[in-house]
Design a protein around this motif. Structure first.
Motif, PDB file in Angstrom:
ATOM      1  N   PRO A 130     -10.158  35.520 -28.783  1.00 19.78           N
ATOM      2  CA  PRO A 130     -10.201  34.681 -27.598  1.00 19.78           C
ATOM      3  C   PRO A 130     -10.297  33.204 -27.978  1.00 19.78           C
ATOM      4  CG  PRO A 130     -12.320  35.729 -27.958  1.00 19.78           C
ATOM      5  CD  PRO A 130     -11.386  36.327 -28.961  1.00 19.78           C
ATOM      6  N   GLN A 131      -9.993  32.331 -27.033  1.00 20.12           N
ATOM      7  CA  GLN A 131      -9.968  30.918 -27.364  1.00 20.12           C
ATOM      8  C   GLN A 131     -11.358  30.412 -27.705  1.00 20.12           C
ATOM      9  OE1 GLN A 131      -8.685  28.368 -24.227  1.00 20.12           O
ATOM     10  NE2 GLN A 131      -9.903  29.352 -22.640  1.00 20.12           N
ATOM     11  N   ALA A 132     -11.418  29.533 -28.685  1.00 22.93           N
ATOM     12  CA  ALA A 132     -12.676  28.955 -29.119  1.00 22.93           C
ATOM     13  C   ALA A 132     -13.211  27.979 -28.073  1.00 22.93           C
ATOM     14  CB  ALA A 132     -12.488  28.237 -30.453  1.00 22.93           C
ATOM     15  N   ARG A 133     -14.462  27.568 -28.248  1.00 23.27           N
ATOM     16  CA  ARG A 133     -15.070  26.631 -27.302  1.00 23.27           C
ATOM     17  C   ARG A 133     -14.331  25.301 -27.246  1.00 23.27           C
ATOM     18  NH1 ARG A 133     -21.664  27.287 -27.941  1.00 23.27           N
ATOM     19  NH2 ARG A 133     -21.772  29.288 -26.847  1.00 23.27           N
ATOM     20  N   THR A 134     -13.621  24.967 -28.298  1.00 25.03           N
ATOM     21  CA  THR A 134     -12.885  23.712 -28.323  1.00 25.03           C
ATOM     22  C   THR A 134     -11.609  23.893 -29.115  1.00 25.03           C
ATOM     23  OG1 THR A 134     -12.926  21.400 -29.071  1.00 25.03           O
ATOM     24  CG2 THR A 134     -14.243  22.969 -30.326  1.00 25.03           C
ATOM     25  N   ASP A 135     -10.598  23.111 -28.801  1.00 24.53           N
ATOM     26  CA  ASP A 135      -9.364  23.106 -29.569  1.00 24.53           C
ATOM     27  C   ASP A 135      -9.436  22.131 -30.735  1.00 24.53           C
ATOM     28  OD1 ASP A 135      -7.813  25.021 -28.335  1.00 24.53           O
ATOM     29  OD2 ASP A 135      -7.089  23.652 -26.785  1.00 24.53           O
ATOM     30  N   SER A 136     -10.533  21.400 -30.834  1.00 25.26           N
ATOM     31  CA  SER A 136     -10.629  20.375 -31.862  1.00 25.26           C
ATOM     32  C   SER A 136     -10.582  20.993 -33.250  1.00 25.26           C
ATOM     33  CB  SER A 136     -11.926  19.580 -31.707  1.00 25.26           C
ATOM     34  OG  SER A 136     -12.032  18.594 -32.711  1.00 25.26           O
ATOM     35  N   THR A 137      -9.905  20.334 -34.159  1.00 24.70           N
ATOM     36  CA  THR A 137      -9.782  20.828 -35.532  1.00 24.70           C
ATOM     37  C   THR A 137     -10.411  19.864 -36.520  1.00 24.70           C
ATOM     38  OG1 THR A 137      -7.605  19.779 -35.682  1.00 24.70           O
ATOM     39  CG2 THR A 137      -7.670  22.095 -35.025  1.00 24.70           C
ATOM     40  N   THR A 138     -11.320  19.023 -36.049  1.00 25.36           N
ATOM     41  CA  THR A 138     -12.022  18.100 -36.935  1.00 25.36           C
ATOM     42  C   THR A 138     -13.518  18.312 -36.796  1.00 25.36           C
ATOM     43  OG1 THR A 138     -12.092  16.360 -35.256  1.00 25.36           O
ATOM     44  CG2 THR A 138     -10.204  16.375 -36.747  1.00 25.36           C
ATOM     45  N   GLY A 139     -14.270  17.860 -37.779  1.00 21.54           N
ATOM     46  CA  GLY A 139     -15.716  17.955 -37.711  1.00 21.54           C
ATOM     47  C   GLY A 139     -16.280  19.085 -38.545  1.00 21.54           C
ATOM     48  N   ASP A 140     -17.599  19.079 -38.679  1.00 16.65           N
ATOM     49  CA  ASP A 140     -18.299  20.029 -39.539  1.00 16.65           C
ATOM     50  C   ASP A 140     -18.450  21.372 -38.843  1.00 16.65           C
ATOM     51  OD1 ASP A 140     -19.787  21.252 -41.440  1.00 16.65           O
ATOM     52  OD2 ASP A 140     -21.568  19.990 -41.214  1.00 16.65           O
ATOM     53  N   GLN A 141     -17.919  22.434 -39.449  1.00 15.65           N
ATOM     54  CA  GLN A 141     -18.077  23.782 -38.911  1.00 15.65           C
ATOM     55  C   GLN A 141     -19.206  24.540 -39.597  1.00 15.65           C
ATOM     56  OE1 GLN A 141     -14.150  25.533 -39.419  1.00 15.65           O
ATOM     57  NE2 GLN A 141     -13.681  25.156 -37.276  1.00 15.65           N
ATOM     58  N   LYS A 142     -20.014  23.875 -40.365  1.00 16.72           N
ATOM     59  CA  LYS A 142     -21.049  24.565 -41.132  1.00 16.72           C
ATOM     60  C   LYS A 142     -22.417  24.558 -40.446  1.00 16.72           C
ATOM     61  CE  LYS A 142     -18.853  23.914 -45.617  1.00 16.72           C
ATOM     62  NZ  LYS A 142     -18.989  23.422 -46.993  1.00 16.72           N
ATOM     63  N   GLU A 143     -22.500  23.972 -39.262  1.00 20.37           N
ATOM     64  CA  GLU A 143     -23.783  23.947 -38.560  1.00 20.37           C
ATOM     65  C   GLU A 143     -24.017  25.268 -37.842  1.00 20.37           C
ATOM     66  OE1 GLU A 143     -25.763  21.534 -34.846  1.00 20.37           O
ATOM     67  OE2 GLU A 143     -24.687  20.376 -36.370  1.00 20.37           O
ATOM     68  N   GLN A 144     -25.113  25.933 -38.133  1.00 19.75           N
ATOM     69  CA  GLN A 144     -25.450  27.187 -37.462  1.00 19.75           C
ATOM     70  C   GLN A 144     -25.690  26.914 -35.971  1.00 19.75           C
ATOM     71  OE1 GLN A 144     -28.921  28.745 -39.493  1.00 19.75           O
ATOM     72  NE2 GLN A 144     -27.907  28.762 -41.487  1.00 19.75           N
ATOM     73  N   HIS A 145     -25.207  27.800 -35.087  1.00 16.95           N
ATOM     74  CA  HIS A 145     -24.593  29.092 -35.340  1.00 16.95           C
ATOM     75  C   HIS A 145     -23.127  29.121 -34.878  1.00 16.95           C
ATOM     76  CE1 HIS A 145     -28.381  31.294 -36.242  1.00 16.95           C
ATOM     77  NE2 HIS A 145     -28.883  30.288 -35.557  1.00 16.95           N
ATOM     78  N   CYS A 146     -22.671  28.019 -34.348  1.00 14.94           N
ATOM     79  CA  CYS A 146     -21.305  27.981 -33.819  1.00 14.94           C
ATOM     80  C   CYS A 146     -20.521  26.777 -34.308  1.00 14.94           C
ATOM     81  CB  CYS A 146     -21.329  27.979 -32.283  1.00 14.94           C
ATOM     82  SG  CYS A 146     -21.817  29.562 -31.573  1.00 14.94           S
ATOM     83  N   GLY A 147     -21.041  26.019 -35.232  1.00 16.02           N
ATOM     84  CA  GLY A 147     -20.357  24.825 -35.692  1.00 16.02           C
ATOM     85  C   GLY A 147     -20.721  23.634 -34.830  1.00 16.02           C
ATOM     86  N   VAL A 148     -20.743  22.461 -35.419  1.00 19.14           N
ATOM     87  CA  VAL A 148     -21.249  21.281 -34.718  1.00 19.14           C
ATOM     88  C   VAL A 148     -20.461  20.964 -33.465  1.00 19.14           C
ATOM     89  CG1 VAL A 148     -19.852  19.623 -36.023  1.00 19.14           C
ATOM     90  CG2 VAL A 148     -22.063  18.917 -35.081  1.00 19.14           C
ATOM     91  N   LEU A 149     -19.158  21.314 -33.429  1.00 20.43           N
ATOM     92  CA  LEU A 149     -18.340  21.010 -32.260  1.00 20.43           C
ATOM     93  C   LEU A 149     -18.440  22.080 -31.188  1.00 20.43           C
ATOM     94  CD1 LEU A 149     -15.114  19.669 -34.004  1.00 20.43           C
ATOM     95  CD2 LEU A 149     -16.848  18.343 -32.805  1.00 20.43           C
ATOM     96  N   ASN A 150     -19.130  23.166 -31.464  1.00 25.08           N
ATOM     97  CA  ASN A 150     -19.118  24.318 -30.567  1.00 25.08           C
ATOM     98  C   ASN A 150     -20.508  24.696 -30.067  1.00 25.08           C
ATOM     99  OD1 ASN A 150     -16.309  24.672 -31.040  1.00 25.08           O
ATOM    100  ND2 ASN A 150     -16.792  25.621 -32.983  1.00 25.08           N
ATOM    101  N   GLN A 151     -21.427  23.754 -30.033  1.00 25.70           N
ATOM    102  CA  GLN A 151     -22.795  24.099 -29.698  1.00 25.70           C
ATOM    103  C   GLN A 151     -23.001  24.392 -28.214  1.00 25.70           C
ATOM    104  OE1 GLN A 151     -25.504  24.648 -31.649  1.00 25.70           O
ATOM    105  NE2 GLN A 151     -24.100  24.535 -33.361  1.00 25.70           N
ATOM    106  N   THR A 152     -22.222  23.775 -27.334  1.00 26.25           N
ATOM    107  CA  THR A 152     -22.436  23.900 -25.893  1.00 26.25           C
ATOM    108  C   THR A 152     -21.407  24.824 -25.266  1.00 26.25           C
ATOM    109  OG1 THR A 152     -23.309  21.651 -25.824  1.00 26.25           O
ATOM    110  CG2 THR A 152     -22.674  22.631 -23.734  1.00 26.25           C
ATOM    111  N   ARG A 153     -21.873  25.761 -24.456  1.00 29.03           N
ATOM    112  CA  ARG A 153     -20.977  26.672 -23.756  1.00 29.03           C
ATOM    113  C   ARG A 153     -20.062  25.879 -22.832  1.00 29.03           C
ATOM    114  NH1 ARG A 153     -21.042  32.216 -22.930  1.00 29.03           N
ATOM    115  NH2 ARG A 153     -20.075  32.979 -21.020  1.00 29.03           N
ATOM    116  N   ASN A 154     -18.796  26.228 -22.841  1.00 25.26           N
ATOM    117  CA  ASN A 154     -17.800  25.513 -22.055  1.00 25.26           C
ATOM    118  C   ASN A 154     -17.324  26.403 -20.906  1.00 25.26           C
ATOM    119  OD1 ASN A 154     -15.620  24.124 -21.015  1.00 25.26           O
ATOM    120  ND2 ASN A 154     -14.765  23.565 -23.007  1.00 25.26           N
TER     121      ASN A 154
END
Length: 236
Positions: free
Chosen positions: A25-49
């Motif tokens: 399924p589609q990710a929380r964001t289409d962005s392909t930049t930024g740190d994905q190493k932040e637990q638990h969903c990556g820094v760009l994916n912390q907030t439910r959309n």
């Protein structure tokens, strides 16, 4: 014709610096930049959309697709959280690196296990490096705040650690809901002008609809454009 083809190809989004990215399924964001190493969903994916929620029936067979834009040795894991976005982290063990030395890497396949601390469920573990798709069975429950987590565990940067500063895991998440009244998986969901549409496998609010395990969007638009150009050429 060639100029139109180049223009059409330029409309396809290209992953730039993300290491992994869920496409279904589609990710929380289409962005392909930024740190994905932040637990638990990556820094760009912390907030439910709310605009990017995919809805399925409890127990649905879900085909999960992803991209790996920068290669690392290791494996993948897909987990499910019934309420929120906090997941269990693969525990350290005595797994070796490529050179054979023990470096604390996980060794256990935890498929089907529930994390006692947060209730997350491992749907598929130790998915082989190089794989870009797999099918999982969603839990038999209804939930309106559930999250699907996709991670890549790398074993090329020993030693492995589980703390928040760990450099060994990339994280990506998708927001989903499970509802008994959702249509059967694989059915086309045609959004209604009044309510925006909903249903099993539907991506509510963006990215195109899912039908038969495939997502539509920019690529479908490209194919339609190329077909139209070819038709016009034949008519000449």
């Amino acid at each position: 014709m060639r100029a139109a083809l180049v223009l059409a190809l330029g409309l396809i989004p290209v992953s730039a610096s993300a290491h992994i990215h869920l496409t279904q399924p589609q990710a929380r964001t289409d962005s392909t930049t930024g740190d994905q190493k932040e637990q638990h969903c990556g820094v760009l994916n912390q907030t439910r959309n709310p605009a990017r929620v995919s809805t399925y029936k409890p127990g649905d067979m879900l085909t999960v697709n992803w991209l790996e834009t920068i290669n690392h040795t290791g494996w993948y894991r897909i987990s499910f959280q019934p309420d929120g976005a906090v997941f269990g982290i693969p525990p350290a063990a005595n797994g070796p690196t490529g050179g054979g030395a023990a470096s604390n890497f996980p060794t256990e396949n935890r498929t089907g296990m529930v994390d006692a601390a947060n209730g997350s469920i491992v749907l598929a573990d130790r998915i082989a490096d190089g794989t870009l798709t797999t099918t999982v069975t969603l839990p038999m429950m209804e939930c309106n705040n559930c999250t699907l987590q996709f991670i890549q565990v790398m074993n090329d940067k020993p030693p492995y650690t589980v703390d928040a500063a760990s450099d060994d895991i990339y994280f990506n998440c998708a927001d989903i809901t499970l509802a008994n009244n959702a249509p059967d998986a694989g059915m086309v969901n045609m959004p209604d002008a009044g309510n925006g549409g909903s249903g099993s496998g539907s991506n509510m609010g963006g990215g195109g609809e899912i039908s038969g395990g495939c997502s539509t969007g920019p690529v479908t638009g490209l194919l339609g454009l190329l077909g139209l150009l070819g038709l016009r050429r034949r008519r000449r």
